[in-house]
Write a protein that holds these residues in place. Structure first.
Motif, PDB file in Angstrom:
ATOM      1  N   SER A  57     -13.410  -0.053  -4.293  1.00  0.00           N
ATOM      2  CA  SER A  57     -14.755   0.282  -4.799  1.00  0.00           C
ATOM      3  C   SER A  57     -15.711   0.583  -3.671  1.00  0.00           C
ATOM      4  CB  SER A  57     -15.372  -0.853  -5.613  1.00  0.00           C
ATOM      5  OG  SER A  57     -14.430  -1.657  -6.157  1.00  0.00           O
ATOM      6  N   THR A  58     -15.507  -0.078  -2.527  1.00  0.00           N
ATOM      7  CA  THR A  58     -16.428   0.176  -1.410  1.00  0.00           C
ATOM      8  C   THR A  58     -15.611   0.432  -0.146  1.00  0.00           C
ATOM      9  OG1 THR A  58     -16.469  -2.127  -0.702  1.00  0.00           O
ATOM     10  CG2 THR A  58     -18.129  -1.470  -2.337  1.00  0.00           C
ATOM     11  N   LEU A  59     -16.281   1.020   0.828  1.00  0.00           N
ATOM     12  CA  LEU A  59     -15.619   1.304   2.096  1.00  0.00           C
ATOM     13  C   LEU A  59     -15.154   0.003   2.762  1.00  0.00           C
ATOM     14  CD1 LEU A  59     -14.857   3.382   4.251  1.00  0.00           C
ATOM     15  CD2 LEU A  59     -17.047   2.884   5.323  1.00  0.00           C
ATOM     16  N   LYS A  60     -16.015  -1.010   2.725  1.00  0.00           N
ATOM     17  CA  LYS A  60     -15.694  -2.287   3.371  1.00  0.00           C
ATOM     18  C   LYS A  60     -14.416  -2.867   2.755  1.00  0.00           C
ATOM     19  CE  LYS A  60     -16.893  -6.364   5.427  1.00  0.00           C
ATOM     20  NZ  LYS A  60     -15.655  -7.047   5.212  1.00  0.00           N
ATOM     21  N   GLU A  61     -14.355  -2.803   1.424  1.00  0.00           N
ATOM     22  CA  GLU A  61     -13.180  -3.346   0.735  1.00  0.00           C
ATOM     23  C   GLU A  61     -11.921  -2.554   1.141  1.00  0.00           C
ATOM     24  OE1 GLU A  61     -11.709  -3.472  -3.837  1.00  0.00           O
ATOM     25  OE2 GLU A  61     -13.874  -3.509  -3.553  1.00  0.00           O
ATOM     26  N   ALA A  62     -12.053  -1.223   1.185  1.00  0.00           N
ATOM     27  CA  ALA A  62     -10.895  -0.386   1.551  1.00  0.00           C
ATOM     28  C   ALA A  62     -10.450  -0.693   2.981  1.00  0.00           C
ATOM     29  CB  ALA A  62     -11.259   1.091   1.416  1.00  0.00           C
ATOM     30  N   GLN A  63     -11.430  -0.812   3.889  1.00  0.00           N
ATOM     31  CA  GLN A  63     -11.078  -1.108   5.291  1.00  0.00           C
ATOM     32  C   GLN A  63     -10.402  -2.475   5.386  1.00  0.00           C
ATOM     33  OE1 GLN A  63     -14.847  -0.535   7.365  1.00  0.00           O
ATOM     34  NE2 GLN A  63     -14.209   1.514   8.017  1.00  0.00           N
ATOM     35  N   ASP A  64     -10.945  -3.467   4.667  1.00  0.00           N
ATOM     36  CA  ASP A  64     -10.341  -4.811   4.722  1.00  0.00           C
ATOM     37  C   ASP A  64      -8.887  -4.764   4.259  1.00  0.00           C
ATOM     38  OD1 ASP A  64     -12.677  -5.818   5.686  1.00  0.00           O
ATOM     39  OD2 ASP A  64     -13.325  -6.762   3.805  1.00  0.00           O
ATOM     40  N   ILE A  65      -8.630  -4.030   3.170  1.00  0.00           N
ATOM     41  CA  ILE A  65      -7.263  -3.956   2.632  1.00  0.00           C
ATOM     42  C   ILE A  65      -6.337  -3.317   3.673  1.00  0.00           C
ATOM     43  CG2 ILE A  65      -5.798  -2.843   0.880  1.00  0.00           C
ATOM     44  CD1 ILE A  65      -8.242  -2.996  -1.040  1.00  0.00           C
ATOM     45  N   GLY A 105       3.737  12.041  17.488  1.00  0.00           N
ATOM     46  CA  GLY A 105       2.457  11.416  17.812  1.00  0.00           C
ATOM     47  C   GLY A 105       1.905  10.642  16.626  1.00  0.00           C
ATOM     48  N   ARG A 106       1.747  11.346  15.508  1.00  0.00           N
ATOM     49  CA  ARG A 106       1.235  10.675  14.312  1.00  0.00           C
ATOM     50  C   ARG A 106       2.428  10.149  13.517  1.00  0.00           C
ATOM     51  NH1 ARG A 106      -3.164  13.923  11.234  1.00  0.00           N
ATOM     52  NH2 ARG A 106      -1.577  15.533  11.244  1.00  0.00           N
ATOM     53  N   LEU A 107       2.392   8.883  13.152  1.00  0.00           N
ATOM     54  CA  LEU A 107       3.592   8.220  12.628  1.00  0.00           C
ATOM     55  C   LEU A 107       3.544   8.023  11.116  1.00  0.00           C
ATOM     56  CD1 LEU A 107       3.643   5.645  15.516  1.00  0.00           C
ATOM     57  CD2 LEU A 107       5.125   7.648  15.275  1.00  0.00           C
ATOM     58  N   TYR A 108       2.585   7.240  10.653  1.00  0.00           N
ATOM     59  CA  TYR A 108       2.454   7.026   9.213  1.00  0.00           C
ATOM     60  C   TYR A 108       1.007   6.663   8.904  1.00  0.00           C
ATOM     61  CZ  TYR A 108       2.880   2.062  10.485  1.00  0.00           C
ATOM     62  OH  TYR A 108       2.705   0.828  11.056  1.00  0.00           O
ATOM     63  N   LEU A 109       0.631   6.915   7.651  1.00  0.00           N
ATOM     64  CA  LEU A 109      -0.752   6.660   7.238  1.00  0.00           C
ATOM     65  C   LEU A 109      -0.743   5.623   6.118  1.00  0.00           C
ATOM     66  CD1 LEU A 109      -3.607   9.107   6.657  1.00  0.00           C
ATOM     67  CD2 LEU A 109      -2.629   8.124   4.605  1.00  0.00           C
ATOM     68  N   LEU A 110      -1.552   4.589   6.269  1.00  0.00           N
ATOM     69  CA  LEU A 110      -1.724   3.610   5.188  1.00  0.00           C
ATOM     70  C   LEU A 110      -2.910   4.067   4.355  1.00  0.00           C
ATOM     71  CD1 LEU A 110      -1.380   0.020   6.743  1.00  0.00           C
ATOM     72  CD2 LEU A 110       0.355   1.408   5.607  1.00  0.00           C
ATOM     73  N   GLN A 111      -2.738   4.019   3.036  1.00  0.00           N
ATOM     74  CA  GLN A 111      -3.767   4.566   2.154  1.00  0.00           C
ATOM     75  C   GLN A 111      -4.058   3.600   1.010  1.00  0.00           C
ATOM     76  OE1 GLN A 111      -5.409   6.139  -1.123  1.00  0.00           O
ATOM     77  NE2 GLN A 111      -3.212   6.506  -1.259  1.00  0.00           N
ATOM     78  N   THR A 112      -5.342   3.480   0.688  1.00  0.00           N
ATOM     79  CA  THR A 112      -5.701   2.652  -0.477  1.00  0.00           C
ATOM     80  C   THR A 112      -6.933   3.208  -1.177  1.00  0.00           C
ATOM     81  OG1 THR A 112      -6.091   0.374  -1.209  1.00  0.00           O
ATOM     82  CG2 THR A 112      -7.301   1.058   0.735  1.00  0.00           C
ATOM     83  N   LEU A 120       0.842  -1.213   0.000  1.00  0.00           N
ATOM     84  CA  LEU A 120       0.000   0.000   0.000  1.00  0.00           C
ATOM     85  C   LEU A 120       0.869   1.252   0.000  1.00  0.00           C
ATOM     86  CD1 LEU A 120      -2.793  -0.742   2.615  1.00  0.00           C
ATOM     87  CD2 LEU A 120      -2.713  -1.241   0.179  1.00  0.00           C
ATOM     88  N   THR A 121       0.247   2.364  -0.388  1.00  0.00           N
ATOM     89  CA  THR A 121       0.944   3.651  -0.268  1.00  0.00           C
ATOM     90  C   THR A 121       1.053   3.979   1.212  1.00  0.00           C
ATOM     91  OG1 THR A 121       0.007   4.421  -2.310  1.00  0.00           O
ATOM     92  CG2 THR A 121       0.839   6.115  -0.830  1.00  0.00           C
ATOM     93  N   ILE A 122       2.268   4.381   1.634  1.00  0.00           N
ATOM     94  CA  ILE A 122       2.436   4.854   3.016  1.00  0.00           C
ATOM     95  C   ILE A 122       2.862   6.318   2.939  1.00  0.00           C
ATOM     96  CG2 ILE A 122       3.609   4.533   5.219  1.00  0.00           C
ATOM     97  CD1 ILE A 122       4.218   1.708   4.528  1.00  0.00           C
ATOM     98  N   ASN A 123       2.173   7.175   3.692  1.00  0.00           N
ATOM     99  CA  ASN A 123       2.611   8.574   3.836  1.00  0.00           C
ATOM    100  C   ASN A 123       3.179   8.713   5.240  1.00  0.00           C
ATOM    101  OD1 ASN A 123      -0.306   9.295   2.035  1.00  0.00           O
ATOM    102  ND2 ASN A 123       1.731   9.625   1.222  1.00  0.00           N
ATOM    103  N   TYR A 124       4.435   9.138   5.301  1.00  0.00           N
ATOM    104  CA  TYR A 124       5.150   9.146   6.574  1.00  0.00           C
ATOM    105  C   TYR A 124       5.077  10.499   7.262  1.00  0.00           C
ATOM    106  CZ  TYR A 124       7.161   4.769   4.953  1.00  0.00           C
ATOM    107  OH  TYR A 124       7.332   3.487   4.516  1.00  0.00           O
ATOM    108  N   SER A 125       5.039  10.433   8.614  1.00  0.00           N
ATOM    109  CA  SER A 125       5.018  11.682   9.385  1.00  0.00           C
ATOM    110  C   SER A 125       6.104  11.621  10.455  1.00  0.00           C
ATOM    111  CB  SER A 125       3.609  11.852   9.945  1.00  0.00           C
ATOM    112  OG  SER A 125       3.438  13.136  10.417  1.00  0.00           O
ATOM    113  N   GLY A 126       5.736  11.345  11.724  1.00  0.00           N
ATOM    114  CA  GLY A 126       6.734  11.406  12.812  1.00  0.00           C
ATOM    115  C   GLY A 126       7.560  10.141  12.934  1.00  0.00           C
TER     116      GLY A 126
END
Ligand code: AMP
Ligand code: GLY
Length: 418
Positions: free
Chosen positions: A386-394, A376-383, A357-363
């Protein structure tokens, strides 16, 4: 083009990655962070408040233009400083950045423009503020420090006792260097964020996003810098989106122009859909964080072209956005955040490099082949999905493969957007 991006968080990471989609661009990020380097972003170790060294870097490296991520340098006048040095920079000047730097300035522009916002009064005098609070106010009530407070200057007080304590801390103790407070009506409803690229009177709205600000699932606990975001916002209709553009963005931008304030940059409107219609919670003078991490991946046009056209005040015929499905981003934060983040190892560098997945890095910081926490905020996983459920599962399946001993993340980001 050669572009310098100022800032060090996940927002600046996604700005750099989006600019790098155009293979002709060379992008530097100052100061950036060690995580960004993993995805090939060139970081330059100059503090974001060191205007001299920033400008010097831009000059000696023939940077075509600079983009400012965070609010502090904008509010402190980095755009004016670069312009004085004949350097191109994307962002509002010091006066225009007051839309974020001073809540009372922005409330006045909204009043002049007829933009809907919470009813409010402002105070510099403690006794007058306390008198006002005692006089028949309904609780909860919202108390805001007038200046920048790194997202911590908003208090929701449930009763007079708490409100008295908060106002005293701000006006007597001068917490966050506050000398003025705004006391406003508490609004209830669905919150959403609307950002736009602004070129004086012309503006180009981006798709709506939603930021999840509370630390715990179900929107419980303390406010944070943002625990994750989703774009677009499926439970806000396109009629409401259009209404936000015509009743908030347009009159506000027109009023700035009318008052001689030439705004160039990103304008962020934090909005709430109350039972009495859309109201403004706040304006920011920059890209929202973490909204940007889910909005920019949907941009199909060339971001460097957009910045460059606006810097030349050239009209952009159209900006293309992907309108399939959605993008979801979930932040990993330090255990103990936001009160008292506890730092530790986040796992092997290789595991981050191999994450699909794409990772956007912070602290984050690199040491001995590992990434370790540095904020405090470290990194964000992003995807996208097609649906919210699918995105959350990934996303949650990927978190399950990470070293999670020293991190915490919400399990319900996007929950309102169904
Ligand atoms: P701000 O730092 O202005 O974004 O405020 C932080 C958060 O405080 C917002 O996202 C809202 O959740 C909340 N907030 C700010 N102003 C109000 C208000 N007038 N009524 C209810 N909640 C508010
Ligand atoms: N997501 C809210 C902000 O950037 O201020």
């Amino acid at each position: 083009m050669k572009i310098l991006v100022i800032g060090s968080g996940a927002r600046e990471d996604v700005i750099c990655k989006t600019l790098l989609k155009n293979a002709d661009n060379v992008v530097f990020c100052a100061p950036g962070n060690d995580g960004m380097k993993l995805s090939g972003i060139k970081t330059i170790s100059i503090d974001e408040d060191d205007f001299d060294r920033m400008a010097n870097f831009a000059k000696t490296n023939n940077i075509d233009f600079t983009v400012v991520g965070p609010e502090e340098p904008l509010v402190n006048g980095i755009v004016d400083f670069f312009k004085k040095n004949k350097l191109k920079i994307f962002g509002p000047n010091k006066e225009a950045a007051k839309v974020e730097g001073s809540k009372s300035f922005t409330k006045k522009i909204m009043a002049d423009a007829g933009v809907p916002t919470a009813k409010y009064e402002e105070f510099t005098d403690l006794d007058a503020a306390l008198e006002y609070l005692k006089l028949d106010q309904t609780f909860p009530i919202v108390i805001k420090a007038d200046g920048l407070a790194a997202g911590k200057g908003v208090y929701i007080s449930e009763d007079l006792g708490d409100a008295t304590k908060v106002v005293s801390e701000l006006l007597d103790g001068h917490k966050f260097n506050t000398h003025k407070v705004v006391i406003e009506e508490f609004l209830e409803g669905e919150e959403f964020s609307l950002m736009a690229f602004v070129d004086h009177k012309r503006f180009y709205p981006m798709p709506l996003a939603q930021d999840y600000k509370k630390i715990f699932d179900g929107d419980m606990g303390l406010n944070t810098g943002g625990m994750g975001a989703v774009c677009p916002v499926q439970n806000i209709s396109s009629d409401i989106e259009q209404e936000a553009i015509t009743t908030v963005l347009k009159p506000f931008i027109d009023e700035l122009h009318h008052q001689g304030i030439k705004y160039t940059g990103i304008l962020y409107a934090g909005l709430i859909l109350t039972k009495n219609g859309i109201k403004v919670i706040e304006f920011n003078a920059r890209f929202g964080d973490p909204e940007t991490e889910v909005v920019l991946p949907r941009l199909e046009s060339d971001l460097s072209m957009i910045f460059n056209s606006i810097l030349k005040h050239k009209k952009i015929s159209s900006i293309q956005w992907n309108d399939d499905g959605l993008n979801l981003g979930v932040f990993a934060v330090s255990n103990g955040y936001p009160k008292k983040p506890i730092f530790g190892s986040l796992g092997k560098i290789e595991d981050f490099k191999n994450c699909p997945l794409t990772i956007n890095y912070s602290g984050v910081r690199k040491t001995d082949g590992q990434l370790v926490s540095n904020g405090g905020r470290l990194y964000l996983l992003q995807t996208s999905a097609s649906t919210l459920k699918e995105a959350q599962d990934i996303i949650y399946a990927n978190f399950a493969k990470m070293d999670t001993r020293n991190i915490f993340y919400r399990k319900d980001i996007g929950k309102n957007s169904i």
